[in-house]
Design a protein around this motif. Structure first.
Motif, mmCIF file in Angstrom:
data_model
loop_
_atom_site.group_PDB
_atom_site.id
_atom_site.type_symbol
_atom_site.label_atom_id
_atom_site.label_comp_id
_atom_site.label_asym_id
_atom_site.label_seq_id
_atom_site.Cartn_x
_atom_site.Cartn_y
_atom_site.Cartn_z
ATOM 1 N N LEU A 168 8.847 -5.826 4.494
ATOM 2 C CA LEU A 168 8.819 -6.968 3.577
ATOM 3 C C LEU A 168 9.479 -8.182 4.224
ATOM 4 O O LEU A 168 8.982 -9.309 4.134
ATOM 5 C CB LEU A 168 9.534 -6.606 2.273
ATOM 6 N N VAL A 169 10.586 -7.963 4.921
ATOM 7 C CA VAL A 169 11.272 -9.056 5.626
ATOM 8 C C VAL A 169 10.389 -9.598 6.749
ATOM 9 O O VAL A 169 10.272 -10.809 6.948
ATOM 10 C CB VAL A 169 12.621 -8.566 6.183
ATOM 11 N N ALA A 170 9.742 -8.693 7.485
ATOM 12 C CA ALA A 170 8.889 -9.108 8.601
ATOM 13 C C ALA A 170 7.613 -9.783 8.129
ATOM 14 O O ALA A 170 6.971 -10.511 8.895
ATOM 15 C CB ALA A 170 8.540 -7.893 9.462
ATOM 16 N N ALA A 171 7.234 -9.560 6.874
ATOM 17 C CA ALA A 171 5.956 -10.084 6.373
ATOM 18 C C ALA A 171 5.923 -11.601 6.361
ATOM 19 O O ALA A 171 4.879 -12.203 6.609
ATOM 20 C CB ALA A 171 5.698 -9.553 4.959
ATOM 21 N N VAL A 172 7.063 -12.242 6.091
ATOM 22 C CA VAL A 172 7.085 -13.701 5.985
ATOM 23 C C VAL A 172 6.727 -14.370 7.313
ATOM 24 O O VAL A 172 5.776 -15.154 7.380
ATOM 25 C CB VAL A 172 8.442 -14.191 5.443
ATOM 26 N N PRO A 173 7.462 -14.083 8.404
ATOM 27 C CA PRO A 173 7.069 -14.716 9.674
ATOM 28 C C PRO A 173 5.700 -14.258 10.174
ATOM 29 O O PRO A 173 4.982 -15.028 10.813
ATOM 30 C CB PRO A 173 8.184 -14.293 10.647
ATOM 31 N N LEU A 174 5.322 -13.020 9.888
ATOM 32 C CA LEU A 174 4.023 -12.532 10.333
ATOM 33 C C LEU A 174 2.899 -13.289 9.635
ATOM 34 O O LEU A 174 1.923 -13.707 10.262
ATOM 35 C CB LEU A 174 3.889 -11.034 10.057
ATOM 36 N N ALA A 175 3.032 -13.473 8.337
ATOM 37 C CA ALA A 175 2.012 -14.211 7.579
ATOM 38 C C ALA A 175 1.981 -15.677 8.008
ATOM 39 O O ALA A 175 0.916 -16.293 8.092
ATOM 40 C CB ALA A 175 2.281 -14.098 6.082
ATOM 41 N N TRP A 176 3.144 -16.227 8.315
ATOM 42 C CA TRP A 176 3.233 -17.628 8.734
ATOM 43 C C TRP A 176 2.550 -17.837 10.076
ATOM 44 O O TRP A 176 1.847 -18.807 10.311
ATOM 45 C CB TRP A 176 4.693 -18.045 8.807
ATOM 46 N N GLY A 177 2.747 -16.860 10.965
ATOM 47 C CA GLY A 177 2.217 -17.017 12.312
ATOM 48 C C GLY A 177 0.757 -16.631 12.454
ATOM 49 O O GLY A 177 -0.003 -17.282 13.165
ATOM 50 N N ARG A 178 0.319 -15.569 11.801
ATOM 51 C CA ARG A 178 -1.035 -15.049 11.999
ATOM 52 C C ARG A 178 -1.878 -15.061 10.729
ATOM 53 O O ARG A 178 -3.072 -14.820 10.786
ATOM 54 C CB ARG A 178 -0.959 -13.606 12.528
ATOM 55 N N GLY A 179 -1.220 -15.259 9.585
ATOM 56 C CA GLY A 179 -1.960 -15.195 8.338
ATOM 57 C C GLY A 179 -2.168 -13.751 7.903
ATOM 58 O O GLY A 179 -1.797 -12.808 8.598
ATOM 59 N N VAL A 180 -2.750 -13.592 6.739
ATOM 60 C CA VAL A 180 -3.043 -12.266 6.214
ATOM 61 C C VAL A 180 -4.493 -12.270 5.750
ATOM 62 O O VAL A 180 -4.951 -13.215 5.110
ATOM 63 C CB VAL A 180 -2.086 -11.888 5.051
ATOM 64 N N SER A 181 -5.244 -11.242 6.104
ATOM 65 C CA SER A 181 -6.665 -11.219 5.769
ATOM 66 C C SER A 181 -6.859 -10.966 4.278
ATOM 67 O O SER A 181 -5.996 -10.416 3.598
ATOM 68 C CB SER A 181 -7.380 -10.132 6.584
ATOM 69 N N TRP A 182 -8.043 -11.360 3.778
ATOM 70 C CA TRP A 182 -8.357 -11.109 2.375
ATOM 71 C C TRP A 182 -8.413 -9.609 2.089
ATOM 72 O O TRP A 182 -8.062 -9.172 0.995
ATOM 73 C CB TRP A 182 -9.683 -11.767 2.011
ATOM 74 N N LEU A 183 -8.830 -8.834 3.070
ATOM 75 C CA LEU A 183 -8.875 -7.378 2.887
ATOM 76 C C LEU A 183 -7.465 -6.822 2.696
ATOM 77 O O LEU A 183 -7.224 -6.034 1.779
ATOM 78 C CB LEU A 183 -9.541 -6.712 4.096
ATOM 79 N N ASP A 184 -6.541 -7.249 3.571
ATOM 80 C CA ASP A 184 -5.165 -6.773 3.461
ATOM 81 C C ASP A 184 -4.538 -7.210 2.139
ATOM 82 O O ASP A 184 -3.844 -6.421 1.476
ATOM 83 C CB ASP A 184 -4.317 -7.304 4.631
ATOM 84 N N LEU A 185 -4.788 -8.464 1.768
ATOM 85 C CA LEU A 185 -4.241 -8.973 0.508
ATOM 86 C C LEU A 185 -4.836 -8.227 -0.679
ATOM 87 O O LEU A 185 -4.126 -7.872 -1.632
ATOM 88 C CB LEU A 185 -4.532 -10.469 0.385
ATOM 89 N N GLY A 186 -6.133 -7.944 -0.621
ATOM 90 C CA GLY A 186 -6.779 -7.200 -1.705
ATOM 91 C C GLY A 186 -6.222 -5.795 -1.841
ATOM 92 O O GLY A 186 -5.984 -5.317 -2.955
ATOM 93 N N LEU A 187 -6.012 -5.129 -0.705
ATOM 94 C CA LEU A 187 -5.439 -3.784 -0.743
ATOM 95 C C LEU A 187 -4.027 -3.813 -1.305
ATOM 96 O O LEU A 187 -3.630 -2.943 -2.085
ATOM 97 C CB LEU A 187 -5.433 -3.180 0.662
ATOM 98 N N LEU A 188 -3.256 -4.822 -0.914
ATOM 99 C CA LEU A 188 -1.884 -4.950 -1.434
ATOM 100 C C LEU A 188 -1.905 -5.101 -2.953
ATOM 101 O O LEU A 188 -1.179 -4.395 -3.670
ATOM 102 C CB LEU A 188 -1.196 -6.154 -0.783
ATOM 103 N N VAL A 189 -2.745 -6.007 -3.462
ATOM 104 C CA VAL A 189 -2.772 -6.290 -4.905
ATOM 105 C C VAL A 189 -3.282 -5.081 -5.699
ATOM 106 O O VAL A 189 -2.683 -4.689 -6.710
ATOM 107 C CB VAL A 189 -3.636 -7.531 -5.189
ATOM 108 N N VAL A 190 -4.385 -4.485 -5.232
ATOM 109 C CA VAL A 190 -4.961 -3.352 -5.970
ATOM 110 C C VAL A 190 -3.998 -2.173 -5.988
ATOM 111 O O VAL A 190 -3.737 -1.565 -7.044
ATOM 112 C CB VAL A 190 -6.307 -2.929 -5.351
ATOM 113 N N MET A 191 -3.429 -1.825 -4.828
ATOM 114 C CA MET A 191 -2.500 -0.691 -4.773
ATOM 115 C C MET A 191 -1.211 -0.987 -5.537
ATOM 116 O O MET A 191 -0.630 -0.101 -6.165
ATOM 117 C CB MET A 191 -2.197 -0.330 -3.320
ATOM 118 N N TYR A 192 -0.774 -2.256 -5.490
ATOM 119 C CA TYR A 192 0.443 -2.635 -6.213
ATOM 120 C C TYR A 192 0.268 -2.407 -7.714
ATOM 121 O O TYR A 192 1.097 -1.757 -8.354
ATOM 122 C CB TYR A 192 0.779 -4.100 -5.937
#
Length: 328
Positions: free
Chosen positions: A50-74
């Protein structure tokens, strides 16, 4: 068929009677060191992600697939806990057919918050002693001055889970201990945890046909998702018992925290919940979003849930604090 729980006056469902299963079926009342090590790993690793997610998303972004999996599983796991573990199994806010009962047990287990029977036992004990001596995770445990409250917030959020003593499951969840199907799901918590963590990388890998797609899906859909859900759930124990509005009468310090409502699936309307523990809806005032209550309503319309304890106007009014009277 399992015995239907009988609700007593503090909103704590307890069974009508009958012998409980031997304690050996679910473990003793003390946590072993291996359990505490595993718990530490399940907290630290997703939190690091979770801590690493902020700089990772800032630098490379997050795909719609990854975001969709996060939201659905959450929200699958979140509603499994809020509707299943909490409102159904702990408080008996409604009755469910067998398919819904088992689905809620599995969905809640996939939130990776501990075995079902243990979760319910801990929460029933929390309600029995809420913010008083005996409460497993009150933020007021160490006192009311600022240093004591800071220590208490840490305890209520995370620290209490490392306490060696466990809530006696026979005493606080005998109805679930007697149910063979629920016992089996509770015992297979580790397997359901593995399944929960494996689904995102499996889907991500198959959709992208790449190991990198599987890795990023695991990072966002498994690790970050679990960490976010953990801290939102734990915030109900800590933040919602320290701050928030308290329009309803309760014997503790539970408060309504609006900015947690969407992420907590309606659980952060916590003052009403402690004022009326068996209510199927926690957000009862205008504008209070409670997705768990909405889903329970749909289950009721589909015939999967019945005898739902919906709060009517008089029930809500009876639990409101009296309006302050200005001095003459």
């Amino acid at each position: 068929m399992p015995t239907s729980p009988e609700v007593i006056d503090d909103g704590l469902p307890m069974p009508a009677g009958g012998p409980a299963a031997p304690s050996a079926t679910l473990g003793g009342d003390k946590k072993r060191s291996v359990e505490q090590i595993a718990l530490l790993l399940f907290i630290v690793v997703p939190f690091a992600a979770l801590v690493a997610a902020v700089p990772l998303a800032w630098g490379r972004g997050v795909s719609w697939l990854d975001l969709g999996l996060l939201v659905v599983m959450y929200y699958w796991g979140c509603h499994g806990v809020t509707i299943g573990f909490h409102r159904y199994f702990t408080h008996g806010s409604f009755k469910a057919n067998r398919a819904l009962r088992l689905t809620l047990a599995v969905a809640g287990s996939m939130a990776v918050e501990g075995p079902l029977v243990r979760w319910v036992a801990d929460h029933r004990k929390h309600h029995r002693f809420s913010d008083a001596e005996g409460d497993p995770h009150s933020p007021w445990r160490f006192g009311e001055n600022l240093p004591a409250l800071m220590k208490g917030l840490w305890w209520a959020h995370i620290g209490w889970m490392f306490n060696e003593e466990q809530t006696p499951q026979q005493k606080y969840a005998p109805d679930l201990v007697r149910d063979p199907a629920i016992r089996a799901i509770s015992r297979h918590f580790l397997g359901l945890t593995i399944l929960s963590l494996a689904i995102p990388p499996l889907v991500g890998g198959l959709v992208t046909m790449s190991w990198w797609g599987a890795f990023t899906a695991f990072f966002w859909g498994s690790l970050v998702r679990v960490a976010l859900l953990h801290h939102v759930t734990w915030s109900i124990n800590s933040i919602c018992h320290a701050v928030g509005k308290r329009p309803f009468k309760s014997r503790d310090r539970s408060g309504n925290v609006w900015w947690l409502a969407v992420l907590s699936c309606g659980e952060s309307w916590h003052n009403l919940h402690h004022a009326d523990p068996t209510s199927a809806r926690h957000g009862v005032m205008r504008g209070q979003i409670d997705s768990s209550a909405r889903l329970i309503r749909w289950f009721e319309k589909l015939g999967w849930a019945h005898d739902v304890r919906w709060p009517d106007a008089s029930r809500i009014a009876s639990r409101r604090k009296p309006a302050a009277v200005d001095p003459a």
